[in-house]
Design an enzyme around this catalytic site. Structure first.
Site, mmCIF file in Angstrom:
data_model
loop_
_atom_site.group_PDB
_atom_site.id
_atom_site.type_symbol
_atom_site.label_atom_id
_atom_site.label_comp_id
_atom_site.label_asym_id
_atom_site.label_seq_id
_atom_site.Cartn_x
_atom_site.Cartn_y
_atom_site.Cartn_z
ATOM 1 N N SER A 54 0.843 -1.196 0.000
ATOM 2 C CA SER A 54 0.000 0.000 0.000
ATOM 3 C C SER A 54 0.880 1.249 0.000
ATOM 4 O O SER A 54 2.055 1.177 -0.370
ATOM 5 C CB SER A 54 -0.944 -0.035 1.207
ATOM 6 O OG SER A 54 -1.943 0.943 1.083
ATOM 7 N N ASN A 55 0.339 2.395 0.367
ATOM 8 C CA ASN A 55 1.130 3.632 0.389
ATOM 9 C C ASN A 55 0.643 4.547 1.513
ATOM 10 O O ASN A 55 -0.291 4.212 2.232
ATOM 11 C CB ASN A 55 1.071 4.318 -0.984
ATOM 12 C CG ASN A 55 -0.349 4.666 -1.366
ATOM 13 O OD1 ASN A 55 -1.015 5.445 -0.700
ATOM 14 N ND2 ASN A 55 -0.839 4.041 -2.437
ATOM 15 N N HIS A 56 1.272 5.724 1.636
ATOM 16 C CA HIS A 56 1.028 6.610 2.781
ATOM 17 C C HIS A 56 -0.195 7.504 2.651
ATOM 18 O O HIS A 56 -0.381 8.390 3.468
ATOM 19 C CB HIS A 56 2.246 7.507 3.005
ATOM 20 C CG HIS A 56 3.381 6.812 3.678
ATOM 21 N ND1 HIS A 56 3.257 6.224 4.915
ATOM 22 C CD2 HIS A 56 4.652 6.608 3.289
ATOM 23 C CE1 HIS A 56 4.413 5.690 5.261
ATOM 24 N NE2 HIS A 56 5.287 5.902 4.267
#
Ligand code: C5P
Length: 223
Positions: free
Chosen positions: A29-31
């Site tokens: 995933s990502n921030h």
């Protein structure tokens, strides 16, 4: 423009990250926090629009009056967006969609192996580019988070994805982009015009984005 200026319009907003499962306990995933997209959804609703919010996993509550569809992966998001896009006058694609997903999702938890391991990834569909290819295209707004050559890359995305507007953020700055309450941005438009937005709250930036959209939409009539 502002109070009630989006009445009669349906606005779709995508927000948050996507999650691409590796196995039953792990994902890529990502921030992205979802804050920018939720701010756009809330503001559009306050200005009278019907709002469909397609959201990846975030810790945020759905803004009052907004119809939220929760999704996990990029492909889930693609299905939800394509199912609901007919009838939308505007799509604002704030979501930070994962560019790649594991080539295969393992049914059981992957066990520790040698000192190094390789995970094969495949490209996810580009949802925004797919929207840009529709015959009946809504007013399309993309986001570009970059760490260098902001304007050049954003202008290229605007053209390549066939967008009406792109909101470009320099995410290498600490006060803008991911996981903070403020943002600064550069708006680029299909007609070649540009506008710079200084540092402001994501709520105010959401309204600046909607000001531009409202001014460019045919009144009260889905395109
Ligand atoms: O090409 P890039 O990922 O930087 O473009 C960002 C824009 O494209 C965002 O508006 C994002 O929501 C959208 N996008 C998408 N599907 C993807 C990748 C990005 O809709 N697979």
């Amino acid at each position: 423009l502002r109070p009630g200026d989006l009445e009669g319009q349906t606005v779709m907003v995508t927000a948050g990250p996507t999650r691409e499962e590796i196995d039953p306990v792990r994902f890529i995933s990502n921030h992205s926090s979802g804050r920018m997209g939720y701010a756009v959804a809330r503001a559009a609703r306050q200005r009278g629009a019907r709002v469909i919010l397609v959201s990846g996993p975030t810790g945020l509550a759905a803004p009052a009056g907004v119809e939220r569809i929760c999704v996990e992966s990029a492909r889930d998001m693609q299905a939800a967006v394509m199912e609901h896009v007919a009838g939308c006058a505007v799509v604002v694609k704030t979501a930070a969609v994962a560019d790649y997903r594991p080539a295969e999702r393992q049914g059981g938890k992957i066990k520790k192996q040698a000192a190094e391991m390789t995970l094969a990834l495949v490209k996810n569909p580009d949802i925004l580019a797919e929207l840009g290819r529709l015959k009946k295209r809504p007013f399309l707004v993309g986001f570009a988070a970059e760490t260098s050559r902001l304007e050049e890359y954003a202008a290229r995305k605007l053209a390549e994805k066939n967008l009406d507007m792109i909101v470009a953020n320099d995410v290498s700055l600490g006060d803008a982009g991911f996981n903070v309450d403020t943002n600064r941005a550069l708006f680029l438009f299909r007609d070649g015009s540009r506008q710079e937005c200084p540092l402001m709250s994501k709520d105010e930036l959401a309204n600046r984005i909607l000001d531009q959209i409202a001014a460019r939409l045919p009144a009260q009539r889905p395109r």
